[in-house]
Design an enzyme around this catalytic site. Sequence first.
Site, PDB file in Angstrom:
ATOM      1  N   HIS A   1      43.316  35.096  32.512  1.00  0.00           N
ATOM      2  CA  HIS A   1      44.228  35.054  31.708  1.00  0.00           C
ATOM      3  C   HIS A   1      43.697  33.405  31.128  1.00  0.00           C
ATOM      4  CE1 HIS A   1      48.142  32.514  31.037  1.00  0.00           C
ATOM      5  NE2 HIS A   1      48.825  33.346  31.480  1.00  0.00           N
TER       6      HIS A   1
ATOM      7  N   ASP B   1      50.957  40.913  35.436  1.00  0.00           N
ATOM      8  CA  ASP B   1      51.144  42.159  34.736  1.00  0.00           C
ATOM      9  C   ASP B   1      50.800  43.170  36.510  1.00  0.00           C
ATOM     10  OD1 ASP B   1      50.564  41.471  32.218  1.00  0.00           O
ATOM     11  OD2 ASP B   1      52.666  41.601  32.204  1.00  0.00           O
TER      12      ASP B   1
HETATM   13  C1  SDX Z   1      50.166  38.405  28.967  1.00  0.00           C
HETATM   14  O1  SDX Z   1      48.827  33.574  27.470  1.00  0.00           O
HETATM   15  C2  SDX Z   1      49.891  34.359  28.299  1.00  0.00           C
HETATM   16  O2  SDX Z   1      50.681  33.183  29.188  1.00  0.00           O
HETATM   17  C3  SDX Z   1      50.581  35.272  28.440  1.00  0.00           C
HETATM   18  C4  SDX Z   1      51.274  35.900  29.670  1.00  0.00           C
HETATM   19  C5  SDX Z   1      52.471  35.375  29.827  1.00  0.00           C
HETATM   20  O3  SDX Z   1      53.844  35.489  30.708  1.00  0.00           O
HETATM   21  O4  SDX Z   1      52.898  35.660  28.286  1.00  0.00           O
HETATM   22  O5  SDX Z   1      50.745  35.401  30.466  1.00  0.00           O
HETATM   23  C6  SDX Z   1      50.976  37.451  29.413  1.00  0.00           C
HETATM   24  O6  SDX Z   1      49.910  38.644  28.412  1.00  0.00           O
HETATM   25  C7  SDX Z   1      49.167  38.210  30.489  1.00  0.00           C
HETATM   26  C8  SDX Z   1      47.519  39.134  30.275  1.00  0.00           C
HETATM   27  C9  SDX Z   1      47.448  39.695  30.172  1.00  0.00           C
HETATM   28  N1  SDX Z   1      46.500  40.914  29.398  1.00  0.00           N
HETATM   29  C10 SDX Z   1      45.850  41.811  30.383  1.00  0.00           C
HETATM   30  O7  SDX Z   1      46.047  41.742  31.737  1.00  0.00           O
HETATM   31  C11 SDX Z   1      44.278  42.413  29.332  1.00  0.00           C
HETATM   32  C12 SDX Z   1      43.025  41.827  30.515  1.00  0.00           C
HETATM   33  N2  SDX Z   1      43.043  40.185  30.336  1.00  0.00           N
HETATM   34  C13 SDX Z   1      41.767  40.189  29.920  1.00  0.00           C
HETATM   35  O8  SDX Z   1      42.233  40.653  28.169  1.00  0.00           O
HETATM   36  C14 SDX Z   1      42.220  38.051  29.182  1.00  0.00           C
HETATM   37  O9  SDX Z   1      41.920  38.407  30.841  1.00  0.00           O
HETATM   38  C15 SDX Z   1      43.380  37.556  28.479  1.00  0.00           C
HETATM   39  C16 SDX Z   1      43.450  38.692  27.368  1.00  0.00           C
HETATM   40  C17 SDX Z   1      44.546  37.700  29.575  1.00  0.00           C
HETATM   41  C18 SDX Z   1      42.521  36.246  27.999  1.00  0.00           C
HETATM   42  O10 SDX Z   1      41.008  36.151  27.348  1.00  0.00           O
HETATM   43  P1  SDX Z   1      40.204  34.859  27.190  1.00  0.00           P
HETATM   44  O11 SDX Z   1      41.005  33.442  27.554  1.00  0.00           O
HETATM   45  O12 SDX Z   1      40.045  35.071  25.741  1.00  0.00           O
HETATM   46  O13 SDX Z   1      39.196  35.605  28.282  1.00  0.00           O
HETATM   47  P2  SDX Z   1      38.306  36.505  26.966  1.00  0.00           P
HETATM   48  O14 SDX Z   1      38.245  37.549  26.886  1.00  0.00           O
HETATM   49  O15 SDX Z   1      37.390  35.397  26.431  1.00  0.00           O
HETATM   50  O16 SDX Z   1      36.687  36.608  28.967  1.00  0.00           O
HETATM   51  C19 SDX Z   1      36.343  35.562  29.518  1.00  0.00           C
HETATM   52  C20 SDX Z   1      35.470  35.560  30.758  1.00  0.00           C
HETATM   53  C21 SDX Z   1      34.606  36.927  29.621  1.00  0.00           C
HETATM   54  O17 SDX Z   1      33.653  37.092  30.658  1.00  0.00           O
HETATM   55  P3  SDX Z   1      32.128  36.328  29.872  1.00  0.00           P
HETATM   56  O18 SDX Z   1      32.618  37.743  28.693  1.00  0.00           O
HETATM   57  O19 SDX Z   1      32.181  35.603  29.606  1.00  0.00           O
HETATM   58  O20 SDX Z   1      31.047  37.033  30.851  1.00  0.00           O
HETATM   59  O21 SDX Z   1      35.682  36.320  31.302  1.00  0.00           O
HETATM   60  C22 SDX Z   1      35.890  37.974  31.144  1.00  0.00           C
HETATM   61  C23 SDX Z   1      35.638  37.874  30.258  1.00  0.00           C
HETATM   62  O22 SDX Z   1      35.006  39.465  29.865  1.00  0.00           O
HETATM   63  N3  SDX Z   1      37.366  38.989  31.434  1.00  0.00           N
HETATM   64  C24 SDX Z   1      36.990  39.893  31.946  1.00  0.00           C
HETATM   65  C25 SDX Z   1      38.867  39.905  32.008  1.00  0.00           C
HETATM   66  N4  SDX Z   1      39.189  38.639  31.398  1.00  0.00           N
HETATM   67  C26 SDX Z   1      38.617  38.240  31.173  1.00  0.00           C
HETATM   68  N5  SDX Z   1      36.995  41.033  32.202  1.00  0.00           N
HETATM   69  C27 SDX Z   1      37.350  41.578  32.930  1.00  0.00           C
HETATM   70  N6  SDX Z   1      38.377  42.121  32.817  1.00  0.00           N
HETATM   71  C28 SDX Z   1      39.526  40.907  32.481  1.00  0.00           C
HETATM   72  N7  SDX Z   1      40.444  41.445  32.713  1.00  0.00           N
END
Ligand code: SDX
Length: 373
Positions: free
Chosen positions: A258, A309
């Site tokens: 998140h 989710d």
């Molecule tokens: C919702 O914003 C809100 O409030 C949204 C929400 C709402 O109620 O409206 O809460 C609803 O959208 C919840 C999120 C649902 N999405 C997912 O579950 C999809 C998977 N999650 C990721 O894509 C990610 O965590 C996000 C999109 C939710 C957040 O993205 P960020 O803040 O840009 O984080 P990032 O992608 O830069 O990740 C930071 C690090 C990375 O590692 P490094 O590359 O630095 O080593 O954390 C890792 C990422 O690879 N990481 C994950 C991950 N989420 C972050 N690694 C594996 N799986 C994941 N899901």
Amino acid sequence: MSEELYRPGLEGIIAGETEVSTVEQDSLAYRGYRIEGLAEHASFEEVAYLLLEGELPTAPQLADFRKRLDQHRAIQPEIVETVRMIPKSVGGMDVLRTGVSMAGHFDVAKGDERPALVERAIHALAVVPSIIAARLRLLDGKEPIDPKPGLSHAAQFLYMAFGKAPSELEEKLLNLTLVLYAEHEFNASAFAARVCASTLSDLYSAMVTGIATLKGPLHGGANEEAMKLISRFKSGDEAKAWTEEGIKNKAKIMGFGHRVYKNGDHRARILEPLMADLARERNQQAKLDVYFAIKNTVFDRKQIHMNVDYPCGLTYYLMGLPIDIYTPLFVASRVSGWAAHYIEQYTNNRIIRPRSRYVGPALRDYISVSERG
Ligand code: SDX
């Protein structure tokens, strides 16, 4: 120009002021009411009223709000025919995007004073479950079911979708997910709806903007993707092995992570135990083993917590709901938050227009096509 403030994805940037909700590491609150209390005690209708009007409703106000929702639930035949024409292969969020866009052609209010905006918000809230239910019936070769006045928002959807009143547990669980999904500050879809509001576009257009944005698998679409992932495995061991491999290959595991929450999503923690009880009651221990194997592996390997989710996908699966309506059900709830943001922006507005840092080619002169080879 003042000091350049740029963060990829606007991470941590304060892009506006709001009274609608606060999302912090240690609390989530809608108009000051903590999510824990709302989840335990409130109907979705109370929460929707709170988000739109700023206060929890009195009994007469709640009764009137429910009546107004009922007045807008029946969708016009034109909307049913439009939904019927959409190819069966089209996903639930794309159907809903079209359905809400159609509903906007049957506007229920005049002008753009606050009461008119609230009436449109109630209309959008009322038709979304009806459109989702109508689509389910049409996909099953059946005609849509008319709404039955007096049912709760959650029961109404289940009745219109499946033709029978839901069990108390199903109504309670769906209501809980609607309360948890209702609002979340400047998430991508709410912010998109605010940008739309800031140009003084109409509320229906802002709701369509929200739907189109929430659909993405990085946002609301994650509840469907998370359930598809859980469905792939027969055992916890199989799920663990896949997850370890996936993390090694930098795969995004849907339902985890998140932008704001780094110590876990309050909503996921509230929902998970109830989901687990339902799984055991329905003899789905194997699904639960897979669920916890993925969750524990992601945390052990990357210290990343689940978001709302992840448990929500399995909750809807255990309720027997088709995966294609999981994100549409997120919309059925989040229309309340989007509309609250739309009204807040629209009634105290400055158009949202940030700047960008230019990193393209330096200035250069035009070259005629004959000289370009
Ligand atoms: C919702 O914003 C809100 O409030 C949204 C929400 C709402 O109620 O409206 O809460 C609803 O959208 C919840 C999120 C649902 N999405 C997912 O579950 C999809 C998977 N999650 C990721 O894509 C990610 O965590 C996000 C999109 C939710 C957040 O993205 P960020 O803040 O840009 O984080 P990032 O992608 O830069 O990740 C930071 C690090 C990375 O590692 P490094 O590359 O630095 O080593 O954390 C890792 C990422 O690879 N990481 C994950 C991950 N989420 C972050 N690694 C594996 N799986 C994941 N899901």
